[in-house]
Structures are given as structure tokens and as C-alpha cells.
Design an enzyme around this catalytic site. Sequence first.
Site, PDB file in Angstrom:
ATOM      1  CB  THR A  61      30.440  45.320  42.609  1.00  0.00           C
ATOM      2  OG1 THR A  61      31.291  46.447  42.648  1.00  0.00           O
ATOM      3  CG2 THR A  61      29.807  45.251  43.975  1.00  0.00           C
ATOM      4  CE  LYS A  65      33.055  44.473  38.831  1.00  0.00           C
ATOM      5  NZ  LYS A  65      33.628  45.787  38.167  1.00  0.00           N
ATOM      6  CG  ASP A 101      33.087  46.611  34.647  1.00  0.00           C
ATOM      7  OD1 ASP A 101      32.146  47.073  35.081  1.00  0.00           O
ATOM      8  OD2 ASP A 101      33.587  45.598  35.255  1.00  0.00           O
TER       9      ASP A 101
END
Length: 269
Positions: A61, A65, A101
Site C-alpha cells: 500500500t 506501490k 486495484d
Amino acid sequence: MDRYAVLGHPIAHSLSPRIHGLFAAQTGAALSYVAIDSEAAALAETLARLHTEGYAGVNLTLPLKVHAVALCSELSARAQAAGSVNTLIRHESGWRGDNTDGAGLLRDLQHNLGCKLAGQRVLLLGAGGAARGVLQPLLDAQPAELTIAGRTPWKPEDLAAEFKDRGALRPCTFLALKGDRYDLVINATSAGHSGATPPLPPGIYASGGRAYDLSYGRAAEPFLARARELGAVQVFDGLGMLVEQAAEAFSLWRGLRPETASVLAALRS
Ligand code: ATR
């Protein structure tokens, strides 16, 4: 017992250990999932150590990333398009980087919330890492229009140029949105973290228009409150996306997709 971890900085408030704990309980998997604080400068060393210790998978996170891309021994196509990784899968020789994501956002929008994107006018706000990470899946969903608007004009323009062969994407400044109407407005700026909201003109939401913020909790509040004032009929925060990106990572690791509705309900309560 298979071991997993989420890395970030700060990481203490991450919901990922709880989410994966609930997935494990639900699927009867014997696994551990811990949060480990790691700054970008220490990431290479931390990933090497976790590999040596036999970890089966890692989530990443903020702010890791993008940094992690260069540390992967291979990358999925969607991680390459996103320019960032949030999920690492163990290989004997290193880590395979993937990015769940965008799939998480699409699954939440289309499956959980019933927001079909095909043929819709969609506006994406922000042109940083979070926006980039969801562009390809949004284009793949074939909206009638996809506009990307940002504060710094060259950033949406650069992204539109980079994605020009992968779908129609119109770059725009916030000011130039005057007179536009959208069925769905997605906030991928980090403005909410400082209590701010991107400046949207009145009339931006079409009749029945909806708003989605990739953030959740307090960071999503300014944008979603403003969306209601501007006439959005439904507003959603990104907690569903968080759970869905985790489910996608879990299924990459374990070959089994967990059920997410009960996990999202547990987090909301
Ligand atoms: P992330 O990885 O979370 O996307 P980022 O790469 O720093 O973080 O990008 C944040 C995005 O939010 C950027 O597009 C940023 O605009 P600038 O590039 O012009 O800085 C946008 N942003 C941050 N605060 C904002 C605000 N108050 N109003 C509008 N946009 C904002």
C-alpha cells in the site's frame, strides 16, 4: 501455515489483516497475515527477507506501490498498465507483481453497486498513481466517454497520450469541465486526505448521476458531501473496492475467491 503480509508506511491502521483473516476463516485456510511497516528505502531489503523466510504473498500500500515495480522479477499485464503493484505472488526466483486495484474497483461498481459502465459518461478526477491504476479497467468497461481531469494540466494530458491506443480518453482541466454532464464521477485525487475536494462546476452530475471515491472513511467525506450538494443521487466510498481488491489478491494466492458481502458488512459495522 502459509504466511502473507501487507507492507506500507504508515501501516498500523491497515484493514487488510482483518479482511484476509475473515477470508481465511470463511474458506477454512490455515494462514497468517501481518502488517509490516516499511518505508520505500527499506523495501528491497524487506522483500528479500520475506522471500527468504518463505512468505507466499505480499500486499503493498502507500507509498510503496510504484517503488515495488522495479523489485519484481516479472509483472502481469495489468500491473504494467497501472505502473504500480499492490499484490506480489511468490515464485522460486523472486516476486511476480500484479495489480488488483482496478479489478477491485470494477467489481465493486458493477457487481456490488449495480453501476454498469458500458455506454455511460464517466469522469475520473486526479491524474496521479491512483488514477493511473484504474484507467485500463475503466477503458475496458467501454464507457461512452471517459474524461480524466486534474489540477496540473500536463498530467491528464500525459496519461491520455500514454493510453491513446487503448481506448478513447479525453484529458481536461477542472475549469474546462463547465457545461459537461456525467453519469458517474470517480474521485482518484488525494484531496480528501487534507479535507479538500476537487472544484467541480454545478450541473456536472447528469440526472441519476452517481459519485464514487476511491478513499474510504474520513478521506472520502468531503468529495461525497459535495457530490450530494451537486445533485448526485447515490454516493459510494471505496471500502468495497478495498475488500474486492483483497479478494482478487486472495484468489491469486489461493485459487479460491472468497465471498465479500459479509466481509464488507462486518467492516461497516
Ligand atoms: P496517488 O498515488 O494517491 O494518486 P499522487 O500520485 O500524489 O497520489 O496523486 C494525487 C492526485 O490528487 C494528483 O492528481 C493531485 O493533483 P496534482 O498532480 O496537481 O498535485 C491530486 N490532488 C491532490 N490534492 C488535490 C486538491 N486539493 N485538488 C485537486 N486535486 C488534488
